[in-house]
Design an enzyme around this catalytic site. Structure first.
Site, short mmCIF file in Angstrom:
data_model
loop_
_atom_site.label_atom_id
_atom_site.label_comp_id
_atom_site.label_asym_id
_atom_site.label_seq_id
_atom_site.Cartn_x
_atom_site.Cartn_y
_atom_site.Cartn_z
N HIS A 1 0.86 -1.19 0.00
CA HIS A 1 0.00 0.00 0.00
C HIS A 1 0.89 1.24 0.00
CE1 HIS A 1 -3.86 -2.01 1.79
NE2 HIS A 1 -3.30 -2.75 0.83
N GLU B 1 1.12 3.84 1.98
CA GLU B 1 1.72 4.19 3.27
C GLU B 1 2.86 3.25 3.63
OE1 GLU B 1 -2.75 5.20 3.64
OE2 GLU B 1 -1.52 3.68 2.66
N CYS C 1 -5.79 2.17 6.02
CA CYS C 1 -6.46 0.90 6.32
C CYS C 1 -5.85 0.32 7.60
CB CYS C 1 -6.28 -0.07 5.14
SG CYS C 1 -4.62 -0.79 5.04
N CYS D 1 -2.04 -0.45 7.24
CA CYS D 1 -1.22 0.75 7.16
C CYS D 1 -1.19 1.49 8.49
CB CYS D 1 -1.72 1.66 6.04
SG CYS D 1 -1.46 0.95 4.40
#
Length: 156
Positions: free
Chosen positions: A53, A55, A83, A86
Site C-alpha cells: 500500500h 503508506e 487501512c 497501514c
C-alpha cells in the site's frame, strides 16, 4: 512547504497511479522537519505484493533513507485514511502525526472496503472467517525466552 503542499503531493501520486494504470488511487508522503523523506503510490498490482500500500511503501522508503526503523518526528500525508494494515505500520514506525484526505467511507464507496477487517478483529478467534489454529506453542517459547534474556538487545 505547507501541509497542503505535502497533501497535494500525496493526492498527485494517487491520481498518477490511476492514470498510468499502476493500481489503486492512493499516495503517501513521509516528511521530517519540513522535508520530504519518501513518497510512494500504491504498488500492490505492479509488485504483486498485497502489503505494498502507499503508506507501507513510503514507510519502507523513509526507513531506508534515514537508516532507521524508528520514524519518530516524521509525519505522513496520505491521500486516504489508512487501512488497518497501514495504520498498524504507522504506529510501529512511530510516526508522530497522520494527515489524510479521503475517508475510509470514501474508499469503501469505490470498492476499497476494510470494514470486514475491523469486524473480524472484534470477534473471538474461533468465530472469525479465517481459521486460527495454534500449534507448537511450547516449542516456540524458546525463541521468546532467548529474546527475553538477551543482553544488549535493540528494543523496538
Amino acid at each position: 512547504m505547507k501541509h497542503e503542499e505535502f497533501m497535494q503531493m500525496a493526492i498527485d501520486l494517487s491520481e498518477h497511479n490511476v492514470k498510468q494504470g499502476l493500481g489503486g488511487p492512493f499516495g503517501a508522503v513521509v516528511v521530517k522537519d519540513g522535508m520530504v523523506i519518501a513518497r510512494s503510490a500504491n504498488k500492490v498490482v505492479p509488485t504483486n505484493d498485497p502489503t505494498a500500500h502507499a503508506e507501507v511503501s513510503a514507510i519502507r522508503l523513509a526507513c531506508q533513507e534515514l537508516g532507521t526503523f524508528n520514524l519518530e518526528g516524521c509525519e505522513i500525508y496520505t491521500s486516504c485514511e489508512p487501512c488497518p494494515m497501514c495504520l498498524g505500520a504507522i504506529y510501529w514506525a512511530r510516526i508522530s502525526k497522520i494527515y489524510y484526505a479521503n475517508t475510509k467511507a470514501d474508499a469503501a464507496g469505490i470498492g476499497f472496503d476494510d470494514h470486514f477487517i475491523y469486524d473480524e478483529l472484534e470477534l473471538p478467534m474461533d468465530k472469525r472467517k479465517l481459521p486460527f489454529v495454534q500449534l507448537m506453542r511450547n516449542e516456540a517459547q524458546g525463541a521468546f525466552k532467548l529474546w527475553d534474556g538477551l543482553e544488549g538487545k535493540m528494543e523496538y
